[in-house]
Design an enzyme around this catalytic site. Structure first.
Site, PDB file in Angstrom:
ATOM      1  CG  ASN A  82      -7.068  -1.900  -6.901  1.00  0.00           C
ATOM      2  OD1 ASN A  82      -6.099  -2.591  -6.512  1.00  0.00           O
ATOM      3  ND2 ASN A  82      -7.632  -0.830  -6.072  1.00  0.00           N
ATOM      4  CG  ASP A 116      -1.848   1.104   1.280  1.00  0.00           C
ATOM      5  OD1 ASP A 116      -2.283   1.619  -0.029  1.00  0.00           O
ATOM      6  OD2 ASP A 116      -2.728   1.182   2.032  1.00  0.00           O
TER       7      ASP A 116
END
Length: 263
Positions: A86, A38
């Site tokens: 995503n 991340d």
């Protein structure tokens, strides 16, 4: 002055890293390490670059971290590189990621380190939504490494923990139908092990340690079923800035907990 101080601190930093590495090597290693990568976009924005550039930095960091795992003998690693959510990101960013997936899958299929260390690569997640070129590259990578006997590297793409559990239940229902079992009969004999057999990571140990970068203190759906007894480590460093010393500190924390509870 600042540069001079940095130059003087490098030998001390190197010495501390080598000492920490030696200490960690003597301790227990996770059988299965999960990594939530991340912070790529935030890293790029901090440098005044487009978010898509951050993903390229992130790819290079992933290779680096995998080399650390090989050095330490960690047998199973799962990296989460693309979630089902995503796909909702801007089209330009998604297209850039798809291009990277194709390029990196092809590179990995030829990478001497993958073959020298007998790394078996598995792609886990739902494949709907990925173009044919991406799927071909991923399937070629899996095929080239299928018979390797070293580290198992799971690349979680199109992955979501809830979706994984749903897919496991669907697999159970199909299995029951093939055996002539009714839903009621299945319910009577259903066990956690039955669901585990149909998870994407079937046949592998559950992750005993999960690291997430960027300071977010949550799993966001990563390996929901498998992480029931995992240890977690949340580090306040963006993924492209994740250093070996950060990794070693995380592992030292894991080892301290293992020793504390006598495992």
């Amino acid at each position: 002055m600042v540069r001079r101080l940095l130059a003087l601190s490098r030998p001390l930093y190197w010495y501390y890293e080598r000492r920490l590495l030696s200490e960690v090597k003597r301790g227990p290693m996770p059988r299965h390490l999960g990594l939530i990568l991340d912070g790529n976009r935030r890293y790029a924005r901090a440098l005044g670059l487009s978010p898509t550039k951050g993903h390229e930095f992130g790819v290079h960091k992933a290779y680096e971290v995998l080399e650390w795992c090989l050095e330490l003998g960690i047998r199973t690693v799962t990296v989460w590189v693309f979630s089902t959510d995503n796909f909702k990101r801007p089209r330009e960013e998604v297209d850039t990621l798809m291009r990277l997936f194709v390029e990196e899958a092809r590179k990995m299929a030829e990478d001497h380190r993958i073959h020298a260390h007998q790394v078996q690569v598995r792609v886990i997640g739902r494949r709907e939504g990925f173009g044919e070129e991406v799927l071909r590259a991923l399937e070629e990578l899996e095929g080239r490494t299928r018979h390797h006997q070293g580290m198992v590297l799971n690349i979680a793409m199109g992955y979501g923990g809830r979706e994984e559990i749903v897919d496991a239940v669907k697999g159970l229902l199909r299995e029951a139908e093939a055996q002539g079992l009714s839903p009621g009969a299945l319910a009577e004999r259903l066990s956690p092990e039955d669901i585990a057999r149909h998870l994407y990571t079937s046949g592998l140990p559950d992750p005993d340690f999960i690291i997430r970068t960027s300071g977010e203190v949550r799993l966001s759906g990563f390996l929901l079923w498998q992480s029931a007894y995992s240890e977690f480590y949340f580090v306040d460093v963006l993924w492209p800035e994740f250093r070996k010393i950060d990794f070693l500190r995380a592992l030292r924390s894991y080892q301290a907990r293992e020793r504390r509870f006598g495992r």
